[in-house]
Motif scaffolding. Structure first.
Motif, PDB file in Angstrom:
ATOM      1  N   TYR A 171      -3.829   0.528  -2.524  1.00 41.79           N
ATOM      2  CA  TYR A 171      -3.466  -0.743  -1.889  1.00 41.79           C
ATOM      3  C   TYR A 171      -3.752  -1.926  -2.798  1.00 41.79           C
ATOM      4  O   TYR A 171      -4.503  -1.825  -3.782  1.00 41.79           O
ATOM      5  CB  TYR A 171      -4.175  -0.905  -0.539  1.00 41.79           C
TER       6      TYR A 171
ATOM      7  N   GLU B 106      -9.948   5.539  -1.600  1.00 41.56           N
ATOM      8  CA  GLU B 106      -9.284   4.259  -1.815  1.00 41.56           C
ATOM      9  C   GLU B 106      -9.104   3.989  -3.309  1.00 41.56           C
ATOM     10  O   GLU B 106     -10.015   4.207  -4.104  1.00 41.56           O
ATOM     11  CB  GLU B 106     -10.094   3.128  -1.177  1.00 41.56           C
TER      12      GLU B 106
ATOM     13  N   VAL C  28      -8.159  -3.499   4.465  1.00 39.42           N
ATOM     14  CA  VAL C  28      -7.921  -2.245   5.183  1.00 39.42           C
ATOM     15  C   VAL C  28      -9.142  -1.881   6.018  1.00 39.42           C
ATOM     16  O   VAL C  28     -10.277  -2.213   5.668  1.00 39.42           O
ATOM     17  CB  VAL C  28      -7.577  -1.092   4.213  1.00 39.42           C
TER      18      VAL C  28
ATOM     19  N   THR D 228     -10.752   3.556   7.065  1.00 39.95           N
ATOM     20  CA  THR D 228     -10.419   4.385   5.898  1.00 39.95           C
ATOM     21  C   THR D 228     -11.623   5.179   5.388  1.00 39.95           C
ATOM     22  O   THR D 228     -11.676   5.540   4.214  1.00 39.95           O
ATOM     23  CB  THR D 228      -9.884   3.497   4.760  1.00 39.95           C
TER      24      THR D 228
ATOM     25  N   PHE E 109       0.833  -1.202   0.000  1.00 37.73           N
ATOM     26  CA  PHE E 109       0.000   0.000   0.000  1.00 37.73           C
ATOM     27  C   PHE E 109       0.867   1.251   0.000  1.00 37.73           C
ATOM     28  O   PHE E 109       2.067   1.216   0.266  1.00 37.73           O
ATOM     29  CB  PHE E 109      -0.943   0.021   1.218  1.00 37.73           C
TER      30      PHE E 109
ATOM     31  N   GLU F  47      -4.248  -7.610   7.416  1.00 34.57           N
ATOM     32  CA  GLU F  47      -5.092  -6.420   7.562  1.00 34.57           C
ATOM     33  C   GLU F  47      -4.280  -5.272   8.137  1.00 34.57           C
ATOM     34  O   GLU F  47      -3.514  -5.443   9.087  1.00 34.57           O
ATOM     35  CB  GLU F  47      -6.270  -6.716   8.485  1.00 34.57           C
ATOM     36  N   TYR F  48      -4.479  -4.101   7.555  1.00 30.80           N
ATOM     37  CA  TYR F  48      -3.911  -2.864   8.086  1.00 30.80           C
ATOM     38  C   TYR F  48      -5.065  -1.999   8.569  1.00 30.80           C
ATOM     39  O   TYR F  48      -5.962  -1.643   7.792  1.00 30.80           O
ATOM     40  CB  TYR F  48      -3.115  -2.118   7.018  1.00 30.80           C
ATOM     41  N   ASP F  49      -5.027  -1.659   9.855  1.00 23.23           N
ATOM     42  CA  ASP F  49      -6.071  -0.838  10.454  1.00 23.23           C
ATOM     43  C   ASP F  49      -5.530   0.589  10.610  1.00 23.23           C
ATOM     44  O   ASP F  49      -4.581   0.834  11.355  1.00 23.23           O
ATOM     45  CB  ASP F  49      -6.468  -1.412  11.820  1.00 23.23           C
ATOM     46  N   PHE F  50      -6.148   1.529   9.890  1.00 19.59           N
ATOM     47  CA  PHE F  50      -5.701   2.924   9.888  1.00 19.59           C
ATOM     48  C   PHE F  50      -6.576   3.810  10.776  1.00 19.59           C
ATOM     49  O   PHE F  50      -6.554   5.039  10.634  1.00 19.59           O
ATOM     50  CB  PHE F  50      -5.719   3.467   8.457  1.00 19.59           C
TER      51      PHE F  50
END
Length: 303
Positions: free
Chosen positions: A281, A296, A288, A291, A226, A257-260
């Motif tokens: 990404y 995105e 994700v 977001t 990403f 998983e990316y947690d923003f």
């Protein structure tokens, strides 16, 4: 381009070695945290630019020093080859600086230009930090490799080497872009801001494709996951602290998983200073969260 940008770059590695130390193993801090240096990220970006036909000055090339003997080009040789001008002590420094801004790696990352003819430096508009591995489940793997050739012709025994890899890793790099870093050169060299929108777009392409584009034996399992770009409004004087430690990572079977969420909450506090927040990404590798206020985009089709 007259606005600053903050962001993150995510690089995945599976049975690969994104950035090895001199001992061959993935780079680690003194307390054992695996990380990738800014030079590793920068090399991947420059490699992508070089293969795309851009002018890249700081890149290893070879020349024939003597008959049938190859050696790496010196900085002077690379400069003269790229810009088609001889460099001497009589060459005006302003001419050299103007030429340097014509190389995509210099106008992004800056440079140290140290030759016998001229010694100067440019602080780059783009600064990339260290990329720490946010996945603590990966293990360092050591493979024995049998060479088809002997290490000693007299003994005739095949030699055995080793290849060190990380079973899985996920590196998160912070970066910032400050085009005003070149203001001092605008009047000095009588040029407009060298950091244009076109240069910024080239950085984005290299940053979002460079890792995937590498295809050496140790980098074959590395890929871009990403890229987050927080673009401020023109004239904004806001400075954002590093946000890479706000990312929460977890594994989800075949994906990660990316947690923003924490980043999103932080950016809402200063939303009046922000023009856009864009997240590119890889939807085939990662999921994700957090977001809702991001735009995105698919890292493959929307760049």
């Amino acid at each position: 381009m007259n606005r600053r940008v903050y962001g993150l770059l995510g690089v995945g590695a599976k049975m690969a070695n994104w950035n090895a130390g001199f001992h061959g193993a993935p780079k680690q801090t003194s307390d054992g945290r695996i990380y990738g240096s800014d030079k590793a990220a920068g090399y991947a970006i420059k490699h992508y630019w070089e293969k795309s036909g851009e002018k890249v000055l700081y890149y290893k090339r070879y020349t024939e020093k003597k008959k049938d003997e190859l050696s790496p080009m010196s900085l002077k040789q690379s400069y003269e080859r790229m810009f088609g001008e001889n460099l001497s002590k009589k060459t005006p420094p302003k001419n050299v600086l103007r030429s340097l801004f014509g190389a995509v790696d210099v106008v992004n990352f800056g440079c140290t230009f140290a030759t016998a003819e001229l010694n100067t430096s440019i602080t780059g508009a783009v600064q990339i930090g260290q990329g720490f591995n946010v996945d603590d489940e990966g293990q360092v793997e050591v493979q024995d490799i049998l060479s088809p050739f002997p290490s000693d012709d007299e003994k005739g025994q095949s030699s055995i080497g080793k290849q060190v890899m990380l079973s899985e890793g996920h590196y998160v790099y912070p970066f910032s872009i400050n085009p005003s870093a070149y203001e001092v050169y605008e009047e000095l060299l009588d040029i407009e801001n060298p950091y244009t929108v076109e240069v910024y777009e080239k950085f984005k392409k290299g940053a979002l494709r460079g890792a995937t584009h590498l295809n050496s034996s140790s980098k074959a399992g590395c890929y871009n996951e990403f890229g987050l770009f927080v673009e401020l409004k023109e004239g904004s004087e806001m400075y954002l602290e590093p946000i890479d430690n706000m990312v929460v990572f977890s594994r989800l079977g075949d994906k990660v998983e990316y947690d923003f969420t924490k980043i999103s909450e932080r950016l809402k506090e200063v939303e009046g200073e922000i023009e856009d927040i864009v997240l590119y990404y890889n939807p085939y590798k990662i999921e994700v969260r957090g977001t809702e206020n991001f735009t995105e985009k698919n890292i493959f089709t929307d760049l």
